[in-house]
Design an enzyme around this catalytic site. Sequence first.
Site, PDB file in Angstrom:
ATOM      1  N   ASP A 107      -6.770  -0.582   4.819  1.00  0.00           N
ATOM      2  CA  ASP A 107      -6.186  -0.020   3.601  1.00  0.00           C
ATOM      3  C   ASP A 107      -6.543   1.438   3.386  1.00  0.00           C
ATOM      4  O   ASP A 107      -5.772   2.191   2.793  1.00  0.00           O
ATOM      5  CB  ASP A 107      -6.606  -0.845   2.387  1.00  0.00           C
ATOM      6  CG  ASP A 107      -5.801  -2.127   2.262  1.00  0.00           C
ATOM      7  OD1 ASP A 107      -4.740  -2.213   2.898  1.00  0.00           O
ATOM      8  OD2 ASP A 107      -6.236  -3.042   1.539  1.00  0.00           O
ATOM      9  N   ARG A 163       0.790  -1.235   0.000  1.00  0.00           N
ATOM     10  CA  ARG A 163       0.000   0.000   0.000  1.00  0.00           C
ATOM     11  C   ARG A 163       0.826   1.290   0.000  1.00  0.00           C
ATOM     12  O   ARG A 163       0.449   2.250  -0.682  1.00  0.00           O
ATOM     13  CB  ARG A 163      -0.978   0.000   1.186  1.00  0.00           C
ATOM     14  CG  ARG A 163      -2.051  -1.082   1.133  1.00  0.00           C
ATOM     15  CD  ARG A 163      -2.640  -1.238  -0.239  1.00  0.00           C
ATOM     16  NE  ARG A 163      -3.806  -2.116  -0.265  1.00  0.00           N
ATOM     17  CZ  ARG A 163      -4.044  -2.981  -1.229  1.00  0.00           C
ATOM     18  NH1 ARG A 163      -3.183  -3.109  -2.221  1.00  0.00           N
ATOM     19  NH2 ARG A 163      -5.138  -3.724  -1.220  1.00  0.00           N
TER      20      ARG A 163
END
Length: 406
Positions: A127, A98
């Site tokens: 996320d 990420r």
Amino acid sequence: MNKDNIKKIVLAYSGGLDTSIIIPWLKENYNNAEIIAVAGNVGQADELEGLEAKALATGASKLIVADLVDEMVEDIIIPSLKMDAKYETYLLGTAFARPVIGKKLAQIALEEGADAIAHGATGKGNDQVRFELAIKRFAPDMKIIAPWREWDIKSREEEIDYAEAHHIPLKISRETNYSKDKNLWHLSHEGLDLEDPANEPDYDKPGFLEMGVSPVMAPDVPTYVTIDFEQGAPVAVNGEKMKASKIIEKLNELGGANGIGIIDIVENRLVGMKDRGVYETPGGTILYFAHEQLEMLTVDKDTLHVKQKLAVDYADLIYNGKWYSPLQEALTAFANKSNEYVTGTVKLKLYKGNIIPAGTTSPYSLYSENLVTFGESDYDQAQSAGFINLWGLPTKVQALREQGKL
């Protein structure tokens, strides 16, 4: 920013269920804004096939594929390996990818003159934090759109309904509707029957595992592998030198074939809820195991024990989306320094989900057979008596006090 002022949006695009429906949803709800789809190549392989045609067919003006594999491996995975960073036994597969994706989204948005960045992360997960903290680091004034925090869709079932109503092709069905995330390092599985921790995952069901086989289905003959490290970083497999990303690919192949690296855990999400997931991390599991074997020989006790404590903080930092932070830089410096002598070769035996040590060598080993042997050695055992007297003096004094003998 007023919606009317948003003319161009950069979207983190994977082609999965969430981002497949986000393109038409953004155009419907943000004044038909231009949508630039950005796919970060972090090693998801065949998931990139047909992505451009799909993005354009659903309303994107173009697809940009950014090759981020080596950046993810060299800048994030290797330092984490050196620190032995694990989050509650989870080897941080999604969390590794990420930061580099978020950074690239910010860079592309600035280059393209975009008004906003959108992503498909839910309001329940980690996320959203990881993407947005990376974006804030590299484009602090950029507006961020998270449809899951805005739209009326409540479930993945309703997402499929939306996709069908808008004639958006999907690679999943309602029966195989697991939430998955794949990159070079791992594959995660969440949802459906896995939402109940009482259910045993059906590892042998065709199509469930993608990076390998279950231990039950693994060969009856073990596979031997050797891994060479230099200052904590892997440099060769079975004597063949290659870059780290290729090493992970090779170990994924060997580990997957032998049922290595499958875990089923209930982890503590950053947002406060527990989440059950099944993770496949064949190559990464082998690398972590091998690295720890080599550290046993080459890292002194005090440094190793402090590093084991800091590994928890390092893993938390990565899991919680704070990779781009001063603390990460400081801890990474420690990881590099503590791995200064972690050089050598580790031999392992892979067998039905197990990793079995088969011998470790290093030119910087701190292990002395002469000192530790049960046979004759140069160590003077009589010296230990004085050491024990001094080490145990506080205990002795406490006992004397309790007996009134002081």
